[in-house]
Write an enzyme that holds these catalytic residues in place. Structure first.
Site: not given
Length: 405
Positions: A203, A329, A358
């Site tokens: 991320s 996502d 995600h």
């Protein structure tokens, strides 16, 4: 007569309910089989593609997301709730930064020191957690555990203040500023100059890795990188997170966590920014406008997001990097992925699954037993560390002026 027909003793209601339930299950399974189960899409230049497909079979295999929670938001949430927490012991290093700050590196201890290979040449996996994340996050522990099982050293780079330590300066972390990552890489390479280093960014950590690769080019200090659920376009990310449901589930909780970090370090941060104004932020965009862009010297949030987005920098990357993302996502919409640029890049490969959310990627009926991201790390790291000669001469595909830079 009608009442007797509809009575529970008649069994009509029970039979009807059973029939409807069976039909619903059949339709659900049919939808899962026909629409959910898909092979991921692998986008890369022909040379990198020819390396990845035989070395990483996961890139060509059907992804089986967990049957009962395959939707992207559910995958993202249940990953936090369901996954087990492997026991990982760390030894911490504290690094001083040129601006007076400090960084915390957590080195994972090998489970059986008697079996340790030569640490001077043992491959190293450097992990960078998501925003406000640390070495204690469940997804980090699983990846660290996988690296240890595969015989590598594993070290986690915690962003400033994210392990509970106090900030020494007003600066925490910023997606466009890779100075801290450069400090960490230089420290590791100085300590183990002969050990190959693979960066794994998750991320926010993935954004840092991509920006570092674009800025440092061949001098990045890495043999390769793996980025997981990273966001290529900060504008598209904030736009997606500000939709009503995503805002409730993700944007507001993440913003609250960022505000807590600022509140914990009020004394040092209030010298530069208006703390009370920052703490009123309810979205990541507002937080970045009031804190991040100010603390790191940007004119406004728009200027910061332009600098933070790796999407426009893909041509500058000169180190092999495999990127994993899901089409559902909520942080990184498919429209933000640099698909066309990756098709012409010798160094960047995009692995896009239809489902996964995600940092989700839960698979199988019992998702706490196996994890797609761990399997990908296992195969990719093995290919990079154990068969580096198998990598094509990617530099030969560049223009001569880039080869000599």
């Amino acid at each position: 007569m009608l009442s007797s027909f509809l009575s529970p003793q008649n069994g009509t209601w029970a039979d009807t309910f059973s029939l409807l339930l069976a039909l619903a299950v059949a339709l659900y399974l049919g939808y899962y089989w026909a629409c959910v189960l898909q092979r991921p899409r692998l986008v890369a230049g022909p040379q990198f593609l020819a390396f990845l497909e035989p070395h990483c079979s996961i890139t060509t295999e059907t992804f089986y997301p967990t049957l009962w929670c395959f939707e992207g938001r559910l995958q993202s949430i249940f990953q936090v709730l369901l996954q087990s927490q492997p026991l990982v012991l760390y030894q911490s290093d504290i690094l001083q930064t040129p601006d007076g700050g400090q960084l915390l590196l957590d080195w994972a201890k090998q489970p059986d020191s008697s079996q340790d290979p030569d640490p001077t040449t043992q491959p190293i996996v450097l992990l960078l957690p998501g925003i406000t994340g640390s070495s204690q996050e469940t997804y980090v522990l699983h990846l660290v555990n996988q690296a240890l099982r595969d015989g590598y050293q594993a070290v986690v780079f915690n962003n400033r203040g994210c392990r509970g330590e106090e900030l020494r300066t007003h600066r925490a972390f910023c997606a466009s500023n890779t100075e801290d990552l450069e400090t960490v890489v230089n420290h590791i390479k100085h300590r183990y100059p002969q050990a190959p280093l693979l960066a794994v960014g998750i991320s926010f950590g993935g954004i840092l890795v991509l920006n570092h690769l674009a800025q440092a080019r061949q001098a990045a200090g890495l043999v390769a990188a793996l980025t997981l659920s990273a966001c290529w376009d900060s504008f598209e990310t904030t736009r997606s997170l500000e939709t009503p449901l995503n805002s409730l589930l993700f944007n507001q909780p993440l913003t609250a966590g960022l505000c807590q970090l600022v509140e914990r370090n009020r004394k040092v941060i209030e010298k530069v920014v208006d703390i009370d104004f920052v703490l009123q932020a309810r979205t990541i965009r507002q937080f970045d406008e009031r804190y991040t862009s100010v603390a790191f010297g940007y004119q406004d949030c728009v200027t910061y997001y332009k600098a933070a987005s790796p999407r426009t920098k893909i041509d500058a990357i000169r180190i092999p990097v495999l990127y994993l993302s899901a089409a559902d996502d909520p942080f990184s919409p498919v429209c933000a992925l640099p698909i066309q640029a990756a098709q012409h890049s010798p160094y960047v490969a995009l692995l896009i699954t239809a489902r996964g959310g995600h940092i989700g990627f839960l698979e199988g009926l019992l998702p706490w037993q196996h994890w797609y991201m761990s399997r990908l790390l296992h195969q990719y790291a093995k290919a990079i560390f154990q068969d580096p000669e198998g990598l094509p001469d990617l530099r030969a595909l560049l223009p001569s002026e880039d080869r000599n830079s």
